[in-house]
Design a protein around this motif. Structure first.
Motif, PDB file in Angstrom:
ATOM      1  N   ASP A   2      51.348 -11.893 -34.285  1.00 20.11           N
ATOM      2  CA  ASP A   2      52.554 -11.175 -34.024  1.00 20.11           C
ATOM      3  C   ASP A   2      53.658 -12.062 -33.430  1.00 20.11           C
ATOM      4  N   GLY A   3      53.983 -13.217 -33.740  1.00 13.51           N
ATOM      5  CA  GLY A   3      54.999 -13.979 -32.949  1.00 13.51           C
ATOM      6  C   GLY A   3      54.836 -14.266 -31.508  1.00 13.51           C
ATOM      7  N   SER A   4      53.611 -14.039 -31.076  1.00 11.72           N
ATOM      8  CA  SER A   4      53.181 -14.467 -29.653  1.00 11.72           C
ATOM      9  C   SER A   4      52.089 -15.601 -29.554  1.00 11.72           C
ATOM     10  N   MET A   5      52.342 -16.538 -28.923  1.00 10.09           N
ATOM     11  CA  MET A   5      51.161 -17.650 -28.909  1.00 10.09           C
ATOM     12  C   MET A   5      50.268 -17.571 -27.797  1.00 10.09           C
ATOM     13  N   ARG A   6      49.254 -17.865 -27.881  1.00 15.68           N
ATOM     14  CA  ARG A   6      48.199 -17.953 -26.967  1.00 15.68           C
ATOM     15  C   ARG A   6      46.968 -19.092 -26.756  1.00 15.68           C
ATOM     16  N   GLU A   7      46.779 -19.418 -25.817  1.00  8.13           N
ATOM     17  CA  GLU A   7      45.821 -20.580 -25.866  1.00  8.13           C
ATOM     18  C   GLU A   7      44.338 -19.790 -26.294  1.00  8.13           C
ATOM     19  N   VAL A   8      43.610 -20.439 -26.969  1.00  5.98           N
ATOM     20  CA  VAL A   8      42.390 -20.207 -27.375  1.00  5.98           C
ATOM     21  C   VAL A   8      41.163 -21.311 -27.333  1.00  5.98           C
ATOM     22  N   GLU A   9      40.298 -21.111 -27.072  1.00  3.79           N
ATOM     23  CA  GLU A   9      38.895 -21.957 -27.085  1.00  3.79           C
ATOM     24  C   GLU A   9      38.680 -22.464 -28.054  1.00  3.79           C
ATOM     25  N   ALA A  10      38.694 -22.104 -29.296  1.00  7.17           N
ATOM     26  CA  ALA A  10      38.247 -22.315 -30.607  1.00  7.17           C
ATOM     27  C   ALA A  10      38.937 -21.780 -31.659  1.00  7.17           C
ATOM     28  N   LEU A  11      38.908 -22.436 -32.580  1.00 11.41           N
ATOM     29  CA  LEU A  11      39.641 -21.771 -34.093  1.00 11.41           C
ATOM     30  C   LEU A  11      38.802 -22.294 -35.167  1.00 11.41           C
ATOM     31  N   ASP A  12      38.271 -21.215 -36.184  1.00 14.11           N
ATOM     32  CA  ASP A  12      37.212 -21.481 -37.119  1.00 14.11           C
ATOM     33  C   ASP A  12      37.762 -22.169 -38.288  1.00 14.11           C
ATOM     34  N   ILE A  13      36.975 -23.024 -38.956  1.00 14.80           N
ATOM     35  CA  ILE A  13      37.210 -23.968 -40.132  1.00 14.80           C
ATOM     36  C   ILE A  13      36.283 -23.227 -41.105  1.00 14.80           C
ATOM     37  N   PRO A  14      36.684 -22.403 -42.162  1.00 15.56           N
ATOM     38  CA  PRO A  14      35.790 -21.924 -42.942  1.00 15.56           C
ATOM     39  C   PRO A  14      35.079 -22.983 -44.095  1.00 15.56           C
ATOM     40  N   ALA A  15      33.769 -22.658 -44.338  1.00 14.11           N
ATOM     41  CA  ALA A  15      33.168 -23.317 -45.223  1.00 14.11           C
ATOM     42  C   ALA A  15      34.211 -23.223 -46.548  1.00 14.11           C
ATOM     43  N   HIS A  16      34.276 -24.404 -47.199  1.00 10.06           N
ATOM     44  CA  HIS A  16      35.086 -24.459 -48.473  1.00 10.06           C
ATOM     45  C   HIS A  16      36.587 -24.075 -48.338  1.00 10.06           C
ATOM     46  N   GLY A  17      37.176 -24.337 -46.935  1.00  7.63           N
ATOM     47  CA  GLY A  17      38.279 -23.757 -46.752  1.00  7.63           C
ATOM     48  C   GLY A  17      39.096 -24.739 -45.665  1.00  7.63           C
ATOM     49  N   SER A  18      40.279 -24.250 -45.120  1.00  2.59           N
ATOM     50  CA  SER A  18      41.025 -24.969 -44.396  1.00  2.59           C
ATOM     51  C   SER A  18      41.368 -24.312 -42.890  1.00  2.59           C
ATOM     52  N   LEU A  19      41.723 -24.970 -41.898  1.00  2.00           N
ATOM     53  CA  LEU A  19      42.224 -24.350 -40.868  1.00  2.00           C
ATOM     54  C   LEU A  19      43.775 -25.382 -40.799  1.00  2.00           C
ATOM     55  N   VAL A  20      44.892 -24.461 -40.768  1.00  2.00           N
ATOM     56  CA  VAL A  20      45.967 -24.739 -41.017  1.00  2.00           C
ATOM     57  C   VAL A  20      46.779 -24.626 -39.609  1.00  2.00           C
ATOM     58  N   LEU A  21      47.145 -25.768 -39.046  1.00  8.25           N
ATOM     59  CA  LEU A  21      48.026 -25.738 -37.667  1.00  8.25           C
ATOM     60  C   LEU A  21      49.379 -26.014 -38.165  1.00  8.25           C
ATOM     61  N   ALA A  22      50.224 -24.962 -38.441  1.00 11.64           N
ATOM     62  CA  ALA A  22      51.737 -25.178 -38.743  1.00 11.64           C
ATOM     63  C   ALA A  22      52.715 -24.556 -37.700  1.00 11.64           C
ATOM     64  N   SER A  23      53.904 -24.856 -37.835  1.00  9.92           N
ATOM     65  CA  SER A  23      55.075 -24.490 -37.125  1.00  9.92           C
ATOM     66  C   SER A  23      55.357 -23.110 -37.362  1.00  9.92           C
ATOM     67  N   GLY A  24      55.030 -22.258 -36.153  1.00  8.68           N
ATOM     68  CA  GLY A  24      55.567 -20.963 -36.180  1.00  8.68           C
ATOM     69  C   GLY A  24      54.004 -20.028 -36.383  1.00  8.68           C
ATOM     70  N   GLY A  25      52.867 -20.872 -36.308  1.00  4.71           N
ATOM     71  CA  GLY A  25      51.511 -20.482 -36.561  1.00  4.71           C
ATOM     72  C   GLY A  25      50.508 -21.099 -35.384  1.00  4.71           C
TER      73      GLY A  25
END
Length: 152
Positions: free
Chosen positions: A82-105
């Motif tokens: 919702d337009g607000s960034m926060r530090e997280v301990e981890a982000l999921d990378i799904p099987a047969h999928g992607s984790l996208v780290l992009a500007s604005g996300g």
């Protein structure tokens, strides 16, 4: 000759077993991670962001659990909700999928930069995962206003 054959069989057996690691129940094989579309906009302060895509072609999900770089005192993983960034301990990378780290996300945040990297240089980062071996990635430094044409 017998010793060489025995050694070759031992190495082959070890390599075969390495591919048979346990599963976390989310698939029958291991995560198969690759990294692409990596870059860092040239920083304008003592902080910088990093963007990339982690693709998992494997049958098992994984998690990005940490990042480090000699270029910064600290590198953290952030999510944007919702337009607000926060530090997280981890982000999921799904099987047969992607984790996208992009500007604005979701993105990497480099804090306490030891020096400001300039356009044309690269910044090395080590990505750490819950299940997979660490991966070292070189982020090319782009202009501060760079917008990728493909990827993210």
């Amino acid at each position: 000759m017998r010793r060489l054959t025995a050694a070759a069989l031992a190495v082959a057996g070890t390599l075969a077993l390495a591919g048979c690691g346990g599963s976390d129940g989310s698939g029958s094989g291991a995560a198969e991670l690759s990294v692409g579309s990596a870059y860092m906009p040239q920083p304008v302060s003592d902080m910088a962001a990093g963007f990339l895509t982690i693709t998992n072609d494997g049958d098992t999900a994984d998690r990005l659990t940490g990042v480090s770089s000699d270029a910064a005192g600290q590198v953290t993983v952030h999510e944007t909700v919702d337009g607000s960034m926060r530090e997280v301990e981890a982000l999921d990378i799904p099987a047969h999928g992607s984790l996208v780290l992009a500007s604005g996300g979701n993105h990497l945040m480099f804090e306490q930069l030891k020096q400001k990297p300039k356009q044309g240089q690269t910044v090395s980062v080590e990505l750490r995962f819950a299940h997979s071996d660490p991966v070292t990635v070189e982020l090319p430094v782009k202009s501060a206003t760079y917008v990728p044409k493909t990827g993210h």
